[in-house]
Design a protein around this motif. Structure first.
Motif, PDB file in Angstrom:
ATOM      1  N   ILE A   5       0.947  -1.590   0.258  1.00 35.14           N
ATOM      2  CA  ILE A   5      -0.253  -0.227   0.000  1.00 35.14           C
ATOM      3  C   ILE A   5       0.815   1.482   0.299  1.00 35.14           C
ATOM      4  O   ILE A   5       2.076   0.986   0.774  1.00 35.14           O
ATOM      5  N   THR A   8       3.349   3.243   3.216  1.00 31.34           N
ATOM      6  CA  THR A   8       3.061   2.326   4.155  1.00 31.34           C
ATOM      7  C   THR A   8       3.768   0.957   4.283  1.00 31.34           C
ATOM      8  O   THR A   8       4.162   0.519   2.375  1.00 31.34           O
ATOM      9  N   LEU A  10       2.492  -2.118   4.712  1.00 26.19           N
ATOM     10  CA  LEU A  10       1.388  -3.346   4.467  1.00 26.19           C
ATOM     11  C   LEU A  10       1.589  -3.872   3.513  1.00 26.19           C
ATOM     12  O   LEU A  10       1.657  -2.661   2.449  1.00 26.19           O
ATOM     13  N   HIS A 107      -7.004   3.964   2.102  1.00 25.64           N
ATOM     14  CA  HIS A 107      -6.112   4.553   3.701  1.00 25.64           C
ATOM     15  C   HIS A 107      -5.761   3.623   4.077  1.00 25.64           C
ATOM     16  O   HIS A 107      -5.997   1.949   4.290  1.00 25.64           O
ATOM     17  N   ASP A 108      -4.862   3.584   4.829  1.00 27.36           N
ATOM     18  CA  ASP A 108      -4.307   2.146   5.735  1.00 27.36           C
ATOM     19  C   ASP A 108      -4.846   2.824   7.755  1.00 27.36           C
ATOM     20  O   ASP A 108      -4.551   3.817   8.077  1.00 27.36           O
ATOM     21  N   THR A 110      -4.808   1.205   9.912  1.00 27.07           N
ATOM     22  CA  THR A 110      -4.400   1.660  11.767  1.00 27.07           C
ATOM     23  C   THR A 110      -2.814   2.464  11.844  1.00 27.07           C
ATOM     24  O   THR A 110      -2.117   2.354  12.890  1.00 27.07           O
ATOM     25  N   GLN A 111      -3.266   3.513  11.365  1.00 31.19           N
ATOM     26  CA  GLN A 111      -2.086   4.418  11.561  1.00 31.19           C
ATOM     27  C   GLN A 111      -3.193   5.868  12.396  1.00 31.19           C
ATOM     28  O   GLN A 111      -4.247   5.600  11.979  1.00 31.19           O
ATOM     29  N   GLN A 115      -1.890   9.713   8.993  1.00 30.30           N
ATOM     30  CA  GLN A 115      -1.471   9.298   6.819  1.00 30.30           C
ATOM     31  C   GLN A 115      -0.279   9.396   6.688  1.00 30.30           C
ATOM     32  O   GLN A 115       0.018  10.602   5.842  1.00 30.30           O
ATOM     33  N   SER A 125      -8.525   8.787  10.443  1.00 31.39           N
ATOM     34  CA  SER A 125      -8.965   6.576  10.403  1.00 31.39           C
ATOM     35  C   SER A 125     -10.510   7.578  10.801  1.00 31.39           C
ATOM     36  O   SER A 125     -10.914   6.721  11.995  1.00 31.39           O
ATOM     37  N   PHE A 151      -4.835  -7.300   8.375  1.00 33.90           N
ATOM     38  CA  PHE A 151      -3.775  -6.483   9.070  1.00 33.90           C
ATOM     39  C   PHE A 151      -2.851  -6.791  10.457  1.00 33.90           C
ATOM     40  O   PHE A 151      -3.318  -7.461  10.833  1.00 33.90           O
ATOM     41  N   LYS A 192      -2.946   4.862  -5.474  1.00 34.73           N
ATOM     42  CA  LYS A 192      -3.634   4.168  -4.911  1.00 34.73           C
ATOM     43  C   LYS A 192      -4.788   3.330  -5.715  1.00 34.73           C
ATOM     44  O   LYS A 192      -5.733   2.850  -5.560  1.00 34.73           O
TER      45      LYS A 192
END
Length: 210
Positions: A5, A8, A10, A107-108, A110-111, A115, A125, A151, A192
């Motif tokens: 991604i 990130t 991830l 988007h991520d 987990t942040q 971002q 988020s 994740f 993205k």
């Protein structure tokens, strides 16, 4: 199939993002979703690609009208998040499908309060729900993603009741399309969109014939 991604570390594994088991009932679906996932230029660019999405507006949610402007929101002290308002046809694309792509591509989640290099609560988020069924559907899908191991880090997406959505200044609207060579767009938004096209091609609008 997996890919990194943008911004990130991830990896995106489409198989880890199941279709929502509990979606918003069609008779309770307003065809409007308010999502926040970092810079609205990027999230707008992703959701404009989707079949069934009629419009996407960049704006602010989570704060008051007086401070709903870019200069104030950028301070991180107004309570707003950069968000997008998605208007869509529930007969073509479901609310749960929007959530799936929000988490998988846009988007991520987990942040916390950031971002990538964009930092501050305005980049948090968040899902701004308009009804209890909408909140329940979003909460259920987050639980489903956690159970699926989508994740490696915890999802920190907040569920916040929508008070008002305030459209951003005109120069922010449709920014990625109007400024395709702007560095932020080429390095963050475009990857993205390409991820969406590669991982979820069946979700895209049909190209218009010349």
């Amino acid at each position: 199939m997996s890919a990194v991604i943008p911004g990130t570390s991830l990896a995106l594994h489409p198989e880890r993002f199941p279709d929502p088991a509990d979606d918003l009932p069609r008779d309770q679906d307003p065809g409007r979703a308010i999502l926040a996932g970092g810079c609205f230029w990027c999230t707008e660019a992703v959701f404009l690609q989707l079949d069934g999405v009629n419009s996407v507006i960049s704006g602010y949610a989570g704060g008051d009208a007086e401070h709903a402007n870019y200069e104030a929101v950028c301070t991180g002290r107004t309570g707003h998040a950069e968000a997008i308002e998605i208007r869509y046809d529930p007969a073509v694309i479901r609310y749960g499908e929007l959530l799936k792509l929000f988490f998988a591509v846009a988007h991520d989640p987990t942040q916390k309060d950031r971002q990538g290099n964009d930092r501050g609560p305005q980049y948090r988020s968040a899902i701004f729900y308009q009804s209890e069924p909408e909140r329940q559907a979003a909460a259920a899908y987050i639980h489903q993603l956690n159970q699926a191991g989508a994740f490696i880090a915890p999802i920190v997406t907040t569920l916040e009741p929508l008070d008002m959505f305030y459209p951003a200044e005109d120069y922010h609207q449709d920014f990625a399309r109007r400024h395709p060579t702007q560095p932020y767009i080429t390095h963050v938004a475009h990857p993205k969109v390409e991820k969406l096209r590669t991982a979820f091609p069946d979700t895209l609008k049909t190209p218009e014939a010349d």
